[in-house]
Design an enzyme around this catalytic site. Sequence first.
Site, PDB file in Angstrom:
ATOM      1  N   HIS A  51      36.045 -14.051  28.797  1.00 26.29           N
ATOM      2  CA  HIS A  51      36.711 -12.996  28.042  1.00 26.29           C
ATOM      3  C   HIS A  51      37.846 -13.696  27.286  1.00 26.29           C
ATOM      4  CE1 HIS A  51      35.044 -10.292  31.321  1.00 26.29           C
ATOM      5  NE2 HIS A  51      34.532  -9.842  30.197  1.00 26.29           N
ATOM      6  N   ASP A  54      40.570 -14.522  29.537  1.00 27.69           N
ATOM      7  CA  ASP A  54      40.287 -15.577  30.536  1.00 27.69           C
ATOM      8  C   ASP A  54      40.672 -16.919  29.909  1.00 27.69           C
ATOM      9  OD1 ASP A  54      39.017 -13.863  32.431  1.00 27.69           O
ATOM     10  OD2 ASP A  54      37.139 -13.985  31.299  1.00 27.69           O
TER      11      ASP A  54
END
Length: 346
Positions: A51, A54
Amino acid sequence: MAKKHTYRFCFGPWNISEGQDPYGPPVRPPANFDWKLDQLKKLGFDAMMFHDDDAVPEIDNKSEAQIRKEAQELKKRLDGEGIAAEMVAPRLWFAPETIDGAYTSNDTRHRQYAIDRSLRSIDIARILGTDILVLWLAREGTYIRESKNGRRSIELLVEAFDKMLAYDKQVRLAIEPKPNEPMDHAYLPTIGHALAIAQLTRDPKRVGCLIESAHAILAGLDPADEIDFAMAFGKLWSLHLNDQNGLKFDQDKPFGSTNLRVAFNQVRALERDGYGKAGEYVCFDVHPFRTTRVEHWLAHLNNSRRTFLKLVAKARTFDERKAQQLIAEGRSPFRLPLRCSLLTDR
Ligand code: XUL
Ligand code: MN
């Protein structure tokens, strides 16, 4: 094990989860990104999914320059470890701006937030060396049907996709459909919807899909049929294999842990359609059970890959001649997958 398989595997940092659910807190100690990356390497996986946050934590509080700098630092680390980035996905379901949808919000400022964040995700993807932007359209739907105009929502989705396609001439959008959760009904619930909306965009060739087994099952479909459908269009660019026990919340169970026959037929479809030959990865979007002990924390990943490879071997030794013979006789080859069942594999 399939000795000469050519598949490459990945998972995301969220797949080593701590056990929280809507009804209870984490049950395993917090694990940071560095530790997760080490585990991925130790398990011998090839790539990680990201993501946007992330890759660049707290992305909303950072400037474009800072986001690029952190993405470049991450890229160096990944290169050093010999790990590829499979995709980047904007996490458009956490922020206060996306409570009532991201690209389909009724508020212009919120729609702009979603597009800006998607363009930053494309920047990160480019730096990490992947052209795949995964779009799980989590909140693009309504709880109250009258609160949004469904036709207008489709136009807004197309507008958003067009902005991304215009921003980067290489990026490919992989829509990950899911019929429900968190919305009761999503605007793009199946692969058919994803591939149909692709045709309305400025560059349909760069809009494809990602199939997640559990999402297809939640739509009441057989994931193997979704795979064949997407691959007939040359549009299956990523894959989240997992399992799901019926129509309920999204379970993200280890691949093949609920229904081996459904798992087998997914592998068989991937094999016959040549998935992976254009560089696509097999990703496991699986979670440990809440009851999983810390010492078995990674077993769901290892087991999913092991089951997948065993099923590759089974698909390659499936008695196709016998199946064709039975079909020609007007009979059904329903017992053949059982003959090559894991149960007989010792
Ligand atoms: C949600 C889901 C997500 C996406 C990535 O159900 O599957 O993890 O795969 O954003
Ligand atoms: Mn997924």
